[in-house]
Design a protein around this motif. Structure first.
Motif, short mmCIF file in Angstrom:
data_model
loop_
_atom_site.label_atom_id
_atom_site.label_comp_id
_atom_site.label_asym_id
_atom_site.label_seq_id
_atom_site.Cartn_x
_atom_site.Cartn_y
_atom_site.Cartn_z
N ASP A 1 107.37 30.71 -3.20
CA ASP A 1 107.89 31.96 -3.26
C ASP A 1 108.71 32.15 -4.33
O ASP A 1 109.82 32.72 -4.41
N ASP B 1 108.64 34.08 -6.88
CA ASP B 1 109.31 35.61 -7.17
C ASP B 1 110.17 36.27 -6.36
O ASP B 1 110.98 37.13 -6.21
N LYS C 1 109.64 37.34 -3.27
CA LYS C 1 109.05 38.69 -2.56
C LYS C 1 109.13 38.19 -0.90
O LYS C 1 109.65 39.23 -0.18
N LYS D 1 112.65 38.10 0.17
CA LYS D 1 113.37 39.50 0.45
C LYS D 1 112.66 40.24 1.51
O LYS D 1 113.46 41.12 2.17
N ALA D 2 111.47 40.20 1.96
CA ALA D 2 110.78 40.93 2.92
C ALA D 2 111.45 40.35 4.16
O ALA D 2 111.51 41.06 5.25
#
Length: 179
Positions: A118, A120, A122, A125-126
């Motif tokens: 992961d 980046d 994302k 964060k999700a």
């Protein structure tokens, strides 16, 4: 924790009291796909596909090859057969690149379960799994997601020792309630 605190401090991973994850029990689990490695073999992990087979234990960890993360990976590897007997898939997620995870999936994960990249952030964060003290890394958070895509259980603690036992208990309880 006393035994592991020096290891966490040496790795820069002790961040004080554990923050609580924002995804509550019963909330929908954000769908994702990511490049992953199992036994040094790269593939695309898709949460939706894994959930068609049964529950998913999704765990976030700060960084491959650090002391606490290696302990946690060994614990998940040792428990993989029991997770499978409960119909569950285990996937670990970190911000490490896939080359690092290829090695980690063989050594620390013992080729028993997949780890996903992961880079980046994302997915972190999700799932509200960003480490406050080091936002480029994941907080140590474990989720159990039921086949209908809902969060069954969540546990946030930088100490790696209870993640397996807690997620296993949640899975056993869920499985018993399905009869």
């Amino acid at each position: 924790m006393k035994r592991l605190a020096p290891l966490f401090l040496a790795c820069g991973l002790l961040a004080g009291p554990a923050a609580q994850a924002a995804l509550n029990v019963g909330a929908p689990a954000p769908d994702f796909s990511a490049q992953a490695s199992l036994g040094g073999n790269v593939f695309t992990f898709k949460l939706a596909e894994a959930l068609k087979k049964g529950p998913v234990v999704l765990y976030f960890y700060p960084a491959a090859f650090t002391a606490g993360c290696t302990i946690e990976a060994h614990d998940f590897a040792e428990a993989t057969d029991e997770y499978k007997s409960l119909g569950a898939t285990v996937i670990g997620v970190s911000a490490d690149d896939i080359d690092t995870l290829n090695k980690f999936s063989v050594s620390a994960c013992r080729s028993k379960f997949a780890v996903a990249a992961d880079g980046d952030g994302k997915i972190m964060k999700a799932y509200d799994a960003v480490l406050d003290a080091r936002p480029e890394r994941a907080q140590r958070v474990s989720y159990v997601i039921t086949p209908d895509g809902k969060i069954l259980y969540e546990y946030t603690n930088m100490n790696p020792e209870a993640h397996v036992s807690n997620t296993m208990r949640a899975l056993r309880d869920w499985k018993a309630s399905q009869k």
